[in-house]
Design an enzyme around this catalytic site. Structure first.
Site, PDB file in Angstrom:
ATOM      1  N   LYS A  46      -5.177  -5.650   4.777  1.00 59.72           N
ATOM      2  CA  LYS A  46      -5.409  -5.285   6.174  1.00 59.72           C
ATOM      3  C   LYS A  46      -4.460  -5.991   7.136  1.00 59.72           C
ATOM      4  CE  LYS A  46      -7.810  -2.594   6.292  1.00 59.72           C
ATOM      5  NZ  LYS A  46      -7.556  -1.194   5.837  1.00 59.72           N
ATOM      6  N   GLY A  48      -1.055  -4.699   7.578  1.00 58.70           N
ATOM      7  CA  GLY A  48       0.100  -3.856   7.850  1.00 58.70           C
ATOM      8  C   GLY A  48       0.703  -3.211   6.618  1.00 58.70           C
ATOM      9  N   THR A  49      -0.047  -3.174   5.531  1.00 59.90           N
ATOM     10  CA  THR A  49       0.458  -2.595   4.281  1.00 59.90           C
ATOM     11  C   THR A  49       0.832  -1.128   4.449  1.00 59.90           C
ATOM     12  OG1 THR A  49      -1.223  -4.001   3.225  1.00 59.90           O
ATOM     13  CG2 THR A  49       0.040  -2.529   1.799  1.00 59.90           C
ATOM     14  N   TRP A  51       1.477   0.481   7.082  1.00 60.72           N
ATOM     15  CA  TRP A  51       2.612   0.569   8.010  1.00 60.72           C
ATOM     16  C   TRP A  51       3.922   0.409   7.254  1.00 60.72           C
ATOM     17  CZ3 TRP A  51       2.262  -2.564  13.237  1.00 60.72           C
ATOM     18  CH2 TRP A  51       2.864  -1.816  14.263  1.00 60.72           C
ATOM     19  N   TRP A  74       0.652   6.038  -1.371  1.00 57.89           N
ATOM     20  CA  TRP A  74       0.412   5.157  -2.517  1.00 57.89           C
ATOM     21  C   TRP A  74       1.294   5.521  -3.711  1.00 57.89           C
ATOM     22  CZ3 TRP A  74      -3.644   8.224  -0.505  1.00 57.89           C
ATOM     23  CH2 TRP A  74      -3.973   9.372  -1.245  1.00 57.89           C
ATOM     24  N   TRP A  79       1.478   0.057  -5.162  1.00 60.29           N
ATOM     25  CA  TRP A  79       1.089  -1.342  -5.324  1.00 60.29           C
ATOM     26  C   TRP A  79       1.509  -1.830  -6.701  1.00 60.29           C
ATOM     27  CZ3 TRP A  79      -1.763   1.504  -1.891  1.00 60.29           C
ATOM     28  CH2 TRP A  79      -2.191   0.863  -0.725  1.00 60.29           C
ATOM     29  N   HIS A 101      -0.361  -7.336  -2.813  1.00 58.96           N
ATOM     30  CA  HIS A 101      -1.218  -8.317  -2.145  1.00 58.96           C
ATOM     31  C   HIS A 101      -1.214  -9.636  -2.930  1.00 58.96           C
ATOM     32  CE1 HIS A 101      -2.603  -5.356   0.623  1.00 58.96           C
ATOM     33  NE2 HIS A 101      -3.463  -4.757  -0.170  1.00 58.96           N
ATOM     34  N   SER A 131     -10.692  -5.886  10.755  1.00 59.83           N
ATOM     35  CA  SER A 131     -10.240  -4.702  10.038  1.00 59.83           C
ATOM     36  C   SER A 131     -10.869  -4.636   8.648  1.00 59.83           C
ATOM     37  CB  SER A 131      -8.711  -4.704   9.938  1.00 59.83           C
ATOM     38  OG  SER A 131      -8.245  -3.532   9.311  1.00 59.83           O
ATOM     39  N   LYS A 251      -7.738   1.584  14.604  1.00 59.73           N
ATOM     40  CA  LYS A 251      -7.212   1.356  15.954  1.00 59.73           C
ATOM     41  C   LYS A 251      -5.725   1.039  15.970  1.00 59.73           C
ATOM     42  CE  LYS A 251     -11.343  -0.127  18.515  1.00 59.73           C
ATOM     43  NZ  LYS A 251     -11.904  -1.192  19.382  1.00 59.73           N
ATOM     44  N   GLY A 252      -5.277   0.227  15.022  1.00 57.05           N
ATOM     45  CA  GLY A 252      -3.867  -0.133  14.987  1.00 57.05           C
ATOM     46  C   GLY A 252      -3.421  -0.951  16.180  1.00 57.05           C
TER      47      GLY A 252
END
Length: 289
Positions: A46, A48-49, A51, A74, A79, A101, A131, A251-252
């Site tokens: 959470k 900015g991944t 993005w 994805w 990932w 991550h 988030s 929301k960003g």
């Protein structure tokens, strides 16, 4: 009654979601062969991944919008640690973009012997908490977060996905990678996305014109990504992610934590985070107050 073990897989002390991780995928990650021209975006969950999954392909291919309109995020920037990578890795073309991550110490041997570059995105942990809280509400493959106060306790104790935020951030900030690593904050990207994209482009040695930079920035705005079915996770079945509870791209914005923290929670949160950072004389790029 479901237990945490039904949702989480423990891997070397970290909690990972069973829905997207397994022993085989984690072994595949450790045996993964990094190429010298690979680029990996490193984020705590959470932060900015999604993005970066939008930005990186556009920077690397000179602003061509085709992949972000035709390939789900994805698969275009997978990932490292998830089950999906083994299924699509052969379809990735160089220069390959990945996200992870993982803390620094979890990266595979080939990463350390390669020249692969890293973009580490850090986000204010208070906004990360908020988030994450909403994500747990809509992700049916994660356990119910409980109250915001209860979830805050879990977050501060590291009983959440990928462990403590402070451990993750410190692991990469202290990584000895020289000019292979580039640091940027979610807040910098939110404040001035074109400039942030220019900095990312320069780091990756991509020669992009100002027109292309602004084209990428326009496409990577929150509004544009929210409307892109290849990027907004709306293609994920409702049984896994229920957008009626909370949209994936919610929301960003920065500073949404101010709408959720009580004064007592703010004192408790900043006290714990600051103490853990100060133990190693680690400083943040912004104040937590």
């Amino acid at each position: 009654m479901s237990s945490s073990e039904d949702f989480f897989l423990e891997y070397q002390g970290l909690l990972l979601p069973r829905e997207t991780h397994c022993a085989e995928s984690l072994n595949f990650a450790q045996e993964f062969t990094f190429k010298d021209d690979d680029v990996v975006a490193v984020t705590y969950p959470k932060s900015g991944t999604t993005w970066m999954q939008e930005i990186l392909p556009l920077v690397l291919n000179g602003g061509d919008l085709t992949p972000v309109h035709t390939v789900v995020n994805w698969d275009r920037v997978p990932w490292l640690e998830e089950t999906r990578l083994a299924k699509i890795v052969d379809k990735l073309t160089s220069p390959r973009a990945l996200v992870t991550h993982f803390p620094y110490s979890f990266m595979p041997p080939s990463f350390h012997t390669s020249k692969a570059k890293v973009i580490n995105v850090i986000r204010n942990p208070k906004d990360v908490l908020v988030s994450s809280y909403y994500f747990h509400q809509m992700a049916n493959f994660l356990e119910d977060p409980g109250s915001f106060d209860e979830f805050m306790d879990k977050f501060l104790e590291g009983r959440v996905l990928f462990g403590k935020w402070t451990d993750h951030v410190k692991s990469w900030r202290c990584a000895e990678l020289g000019d292979r690593i580039f640091f940027i904050t979610y807040e910098e990207m939110a404040q001035d996305l074109p400039t942030s994209i220019r900095r990312i482009s320069d780091f990756l040695c991509c020669s992009l014109s100002e027109d292309v930079i602004h084209k990428i920035a326009k496409h990577c705005s929150f509004e544009s990504m929210k409307a892109n079915t290849m990027s907004n996770f709306s293609l994920v079945p409702k049984e896994y992610m229920d957008s009626d509870k909370s949209p994936f791209l919610r929301k960003g914005v920065t500073g949404d934590w101010k709408n959720h923290f009580s004064s007592e929670q703010l004192v408790r949160f900043t006290s714990v985070i600051n103490k853990e950072l100060e133990e190693e004389n680690f400083s943040l790029p912004w104040s937590l107050d």
